[in-house]
Motif scaffolding. Structure first.
Motif, PDB file in Angstrom:
ATOM      1  N   LEU A  96      -8.127  70.793 112.219  1.00  0.00           N
ATOM      2  CA  LEU A  96      -8.938  70.105 113.222  1.00  0.00           C
ATOM      3  C   LEU A  96      -8.070  69.657 114.396  1.00  0.00           C
ATOM      4  O   LEU A  96      -8.445  69.830 115.563  1.00  0.00           O
ATOM      5  CB  LEU A  96      -9.651  68.917 112.577  1.00  0.00           C
ATOM      6  N   LEU A  97      -6.901  69.107 114.091  1.00  0.00           N
ATOM      7  CA  LEU A  97      -5.999  68.655 115.144  1.00  0.00           C
ATOM      8  C   LEU A  97      -5.562  69.833 116.028  1.00  0.00           C
ATOM      9  O   LEU A  97      -5.503  69.715 117.252  1.00  0.00           O
ATOM     10  CB  LEU A  97      -4.775  67.982 114.527  1.00  0.00           C
ATOM     11  N   ASN A  98      -5.254  70.966 115.395  1.00  0.00           N
ATOM     12  CA  ASN A  98      -4.849  72.146 116.147  1.00  0.00           C
ATOM     13  C   ASN A  98      -5.947  72.631 117.081  1.00  0.00           C
ATOM     14  O   ASN A  98      -5.675  73.106 118.199  1.00  0.00           O
ATOM     15  CB  ASN A  98      -4.443  73.274 115.193  1.00  0.00           C
ATOM     16  N   LEU A  99      -7.194  72.522 116.647  1.00  0.00           N
ATOM     17  CA  LEU A  99      -8.312  72.931 117.494  1.00  0.00           C
ATOM     18  C   LEU A  99      -8.429  72.020 118.710  1.00  0.00           C
ATOM     19  O   LEU A  99      -8.625  72.482 119.839  1.00  0.00           O
ATOM     20  CB  LEU A  99      -9.619  72.907 116.693  1.00  0.00           C
ATOM     21  N   VAL A 100      -8.312  70.711 118.492  1.00  0.00           N
ATOM     22  CA  VAL A 100      -8.392  69.762 119.616  1.00  0.00           C
ATOM     23  C   VAL A 100      -7.237  69.982 120.584  1.00  0.00           C
ATOM     24  O   VAL A 100      -7.402  69.903 121.805  1.00  0.00           O
ATOM     25  CB  VAL A 100      -8.396  68.312 119.093  1.00  0.00           C
TER      26      VAL A 100
END
Length: 261
Positions: free
Chosen positions: A59-63
């Motif tokens: 999720l962090l990588n997507l943001v």
């Protein structure tokens, strides 16, 4: 399947709507995230909690824009979210000051301004006077402070147009000893309050989440979905202890359901 820059009223630093992420294709595809809805307000500190492998880092990588969602939307109110990882990942041949300057250099800031701003940020993380030290001359905690200063340089520079600064943190203190971790947690809170930066902080430590966050968001086991949220900012000690116990219970349920699947 989009990631856009939010230009309307800045009510959020980032908003995820129906975000899915799968890896691979066909029968071998693995679903990491499924239908995630999450928003972080400007200046808000949100801790993302869950069992190992539930999709927190994904999720962090997507943001951060390091990967793209398979489906759903990610709307950012800043064009330059900054990321801080478990490892400081400093350039070993550069001094602490030059490591911080690097983020400003990439943003096109002039040299004299870079030096001045890097000095200010090192002072902010209590490393004033150590800007000429190289990473191998610093302790693990000090290196993480430099990494924090560098991330702040990137986040704040990316919000110069008036949009909210956004800092993404992926278990940045997990490799440190307990005493150093406790000190840096306190330092992070001090820096956060002084900069009003929005923070999305990934952790698997319930106590850390409750101590740091204004809000704790729990993801299910893979595929990750938001299953519960708690408002935990400014709790009294007895209420904090009760929140930790309640969140621990929910986390154990999530882990148990995954083990039984």
């Amino acid at each position: 399947m989009t990631a856009t820059l939010e230009t309307s009223a800045m009510t959020t630093a980032v908003r995820l709507t129906g975000v899915h992420k799968s890896f691979g294709a066909g029968r071998g595809a693995v679903s990491a995230l499924e239908g995630v809805d999450l928003s972080v307000a400007p200046g808000e500190f949100v801790c993302l909690l869950g069992a190992s492998g539930c999709g927190k880092t994904t999720l962090l990588n997507l943001v951060a824009g390091l990967d793209r969602p398979t489906a759903g939307d990610i709307a950012l109110s800043t064009s330059r979210p900054a990321v801080m990882f478990q490892e400081a990942a400093l350039m070993p041949w550069l001094t602490a000051s030059r490591n911080v300057e690097l983020a400003l250099r990439f943003a096109g800031v002039r040299r004299t301004q870079r030096r001045e701003r890097a000095g200010e940020l090192l002072e902010l993380v209590r490393l004033g006077g150590l800007g000429d030290k190289r990473p191998h001359e610093l302790s693990g905690g000090m290196r993480q402070r430099v990494a924090l200063a560098r991330a702040l340089a990137s986040a704040v520079q990316g919000s110069q147009d008036g949009s909210p600064a956004l800092l993404l943190m992926d278990e940045p203190f997990s490799a440190l000893d307990a005493i150093t971790r406790d000190v840096l947690q306190g330092e992070l809170l001090r820096v956060w309050r002084s900069t009003n930066t929005a923070v999305l902080f990934v952790t698997h430590d319930v106590r850390e989440a409750v101590r740091l966050g204004q809000r704790v968001v729990l993801l299910s086991s893979r595929p990750g979905r938001v299953v519960r949220e708690w408002q935990v900012g400014d709790l009294e000690p007895s209420a904090e202890a009760a929140a930790i116990e309640e969140i621990n219970t929910s986390l154990r349920e999530v882990i148990s359901s995954h083990a039984a699947a």
